[in-house]
Design a protein around this motif. Structure first.
Motif, short mmCIF file in Angstrom:
data_model
loop_
_atom_site.label_atom_id
_atom_site.label_comp_id
_atom_site.label_asym_id
_atom_site.label_seq_id
_atom_site.Cartn_x
_atom_site.Cartn_y
_atom_site.Cartn_z
N GLU A 165 41.51 14.59 -12.73
CA GLU A 165 42.93 14.80 -12.49
C GLU A 165 43.15 15.77 -11.33
O GLU A 165 44.02 15.55 -10.46
N ALA A 166 42.35 16.84 -11.30
CA ALA A 166 42.48 17.83 -10.22
C ALA A 166 42.09 17.23 -8.87
O ALA A 166 42.65 17.59 -7.82
N THR A 167 41.14 16.32 -8.87
CA THR A 167 40.75 15.64 -7.64
C THR A 167 41.88 14.76 -7.13
O THR A 167 42.23 14.77 -5.94
N ASN A 168 42.46 13.99 -8.05
CA ASN A 168 43.52 13.07 -7.65
C ASN A 168 44.78 13.80 -7.19
O ASN A 168 45.48 13.35 -6.26
N LYS A 169 45.10 14.94 -7.81
CA LYS A 169 46.35 15.64 -7.49
C LYS A 169 46.20 16.65 -6.36
O LYS A 169 47.11 16.81 -5.54
N LEU A 193 32.86 10.97 -10.96
CA LEU A 193 33.82 11.35 -12.00
C LEU A 193 34.39 10.13 -12.72
O LEU A 193 34.60 10.16 -13.94
N ARG A 194 34.65 9.07 -12.00
CA ARG A 194 35.17 7.87 -12.65
C ARG A 194 34.15 7.26 -13.60
O ARG A 194 34.49 6.78 -14.68
N ALA A 195 32.88 7.28 -13.20
CA ALA A 195 31.84 6.74 -14.08
C ALA A 195 31.70 7.58 -15.35
O ALA A 195 31.59 7.05 -16.46
N LEU A 196 31.71 8.91 -15.19
CA LEU A 196 31.59 9.79 -16.35
C LEU A 196 32.81 9.62 -17.26
O LEU A 196 32.69 9.63 -18.50
N ASN A 197 33.97 9.49 -16.67
CA ASN A 197 35.19 9.33 -17.46
C ASN A 197 35.18 8.01 -18.23
O ASN A 197 35.66 7.93 -19.37
N ALA A 198 34.63 6.96 -17.62
CA ALA A 198 34.62 5.64 -18.25
C ALA A 198 33.46 5.46 -19.22
O ALA A 198 33.52 4.57 -20.09
N CYS A 199 32.43 6.27 -19.10
CA CYS A 199 31.23 6.09 -19.92
C CYS A 199 31.57 6.19 -21.41
O CYS A 199 32.17 7.16 -21.86
N THR A 200 31.17 5.17 -22.18
CA THR A 200 31.44 5.18 -23.61
C THR A 200 30.75 6.36 -24.28
O THR A 200 29.61 6.69 -23.95
#
Length: 485
Positions: free
Chosen positions: A237-241, A321-328
């Motif tokens: 979130e901090a990266t995107n904002k 970060l997207r991979a870690l966020n999506a990882c089950t």
């Protein structure tokens, strides 16, 4: 006299206290192994060591019990080394400090090692006793159970004569285990693209702590938060904002422990610092509220360390970060056959940055090989879509329940005769070594029992004193009830 030496059964607790005094984390069992061998030889017992480091100790049957089926008592000699970041403890040199806390024994700010030190102590206490009836008896002590099951993988046929194995690595009194989950380790690696830190950027370090952690198998259903997942969510979130750019990201310490702590270093444009700080405060408030009943002590600390010269490029960072966020992560499926038992789970256990390489370790568990394979493909797809290289290793099978088990019947009947109630016959969502033993000894009849141990693999680990005595009563009575050959 120490607190533990006054507990009953006295011999078991004395041996456990000695085990605590000898450093024995996974991969570093040389000192505990040497002590066990010396101890056995002093008792006049036969002791052997195989090529991988497993120990085999043999004791003749007590008079009149020579015609009973041979029994193997089995434990592992290593322990999980976990401590809080603020705790000063070197698991390679410092002893564990156990103490009595009400109805429990726990340790000072580290894992206790009751998993599987109590089981090991019980097997050794049987060997040391001269008043416990038993048939031909062997004790198998394996190495490296917690960090790879190296001992179980390396067990060769021909070392042991018995055909009944009693595993001492279960963690709930009143439950008798006849099956366990298998598992596989995944290691995802990213090659990071870096750049020089832009001008007017400030450096920060964010630390997330205070989580409970725990065993990534037996505690995975409790809702305990994963520090790696929590910090990833905030960083994304901090990266995107605000366009923060990482210099380092680390979290967790073992792939089989739910991560309790994580930290990230990053840079951010000076004009966006105050807004970033507000986001962190808001995020902490949100997760404290949503996790208040299970994680009441979550903390986030933001400090300004030394200035960083290089940082991750945003595109590379977003892939990670997207991979870690999506990882089950957590429970994937509950068992359809056994009520209340997790069938398949995943634990995003360790994050590590080393120079321009970033690595994530995942441990997948399942009662069924198909469930394990399904979760493996999900994790693999997640990381490969993000450009990472992922490798899987250390696959081990589950232990399929045998409903006709003779030793299960003995344990169940013996438990009922002692405690006037039937035990629960269970399957555990953790990686006991029993499944691997079947490779070298396919005809073994196996069962797993133990006292109540709470929060293994975390500094909150504790063992309930009363259940150790109950477990001891059951174990010794079962040895006397083993059927004839």
């Amino acid at each position: 006299m120490s607190q533990l030496s006054q507990l009953q059964p006295n011999k078991l607790w004395q041996i456990f206290e000695k085990i605590c005094s000898i450093p024995h984390p996974s991969k570093h069992e040389q000192r505990i192994s040497a002590w066990i061998q010396s101890w056995a030889k002093e008792l006049g017992l036969s002791v052997k060591e195989d090529a991988v480091g497993n120990l085999f100790i043999k004791k003749d049957a007590t008079p009149g019990m020579e015609d009973r089926r041979g029994v193997i008592l089995q434990a592992h000699m290593d322990m999980v080394p976990q401590k809080n970041a603020s705790t000063e403890h070197d698991f390679l040199t410092d002893p564990i400090q156990p103490y009595v806390d009400g109805d429990w024994v726990t340790a000072t700010d580290t894992t206790l090692g009751a998993d599987n030190g109590i089981g090991l102590a019980s097997a050794m206490a049987v060997l040391a006793s001269d008043n416990i009836e038993h048939g031909p008896l062997e004790v198998l002590v394996t190495i490296d159970e917690e960090a790879g099951m190296t001992g179980a993988f390396g067990l060769e046929a021909g070392w042991l004569d018995g055909d009944i194995l009693i595993n001492t690595d279960s963690e709930q009194e009143g439950e008798v285990y006849m099956g366990c989950a298998g598992g596989i380790d995944g290691s995802a690696t990213f090659k990071l693209e870096t750049m020089t830190v832009p001008k007017n950027y400030l450096s920060f370090n964010l630390a997330l702590s205070g989580l409970k952690g725990g065993h990534s198998g037996v505690d995975i259903h409790t809702g305990r938060a994963n520090a790696n997942k929590l910090i990833t969510r905030l960083l994304l979130e901090a990266t995107n904002k605000f366009g923060i750019q990482l210099t380092e990201l680390n979290g967790g310490s073992l792939r089989n422990a739910i991560p309790r702590e994580a930290n990230a270093s990053f840079v951010v444009e000076e004009s966006k610092v105050e807004a970033l700080k507000a986001l962190i405060v808001e995020h902490l408030s949100t997760i404290k509220t949503s996790l208040s009943s299970v994680e009441p002590d979550i903390e986030m600390t933001l400090i300004s360390p030394e200035t960083f010269d290089t940082c991750w490029q945003l595109e590379s960072q977003l892939q990670v970060l997207r991979a870690l966020n999506a990882c089950t992560n957590g429970v994937i499926r509950m068992s359809d056959d056994i009520e209340g038992i997790v069938e398949t789970s995943s634990n995003l256990g360790v994050l590590r940055t080393k120079g321009t390489t970033f690595n994530a370790l995942v441990l997948i568990r399942s009662l069924h090989d198909d469930g394990r394979d399904d979760a493996q493909t999900m994790v693999q797809s997640t990381f490969e879509l993000a450009g990472a290289k992922i490798e899987f290793s250390g696959a081990y099978p589950g232990w399929k329940p045998d409903t006709s088990s003779a030793i299960m019947q003995v344990v169940r009947d013996t438990y009922q005769s002692i405690f006037n109630k039937l035990p629960e016959i269970m399957v555990i969502h953790a990686g006991l070594e029993c499944g691997l033993f079947k490779t070298a000894y396919p005809n073994w009849d196996m069962v797993s029992i133990g006292p109540t141990i709470k929060f293994p693999h975390s500094p909150d680990e504790k063992v309930e004193i009363a259940t150790v005595e109950q477990y001891w009563q059951l174990l010794t009575a079962v040895l006397g009830n083993i059927p004839t050959k």
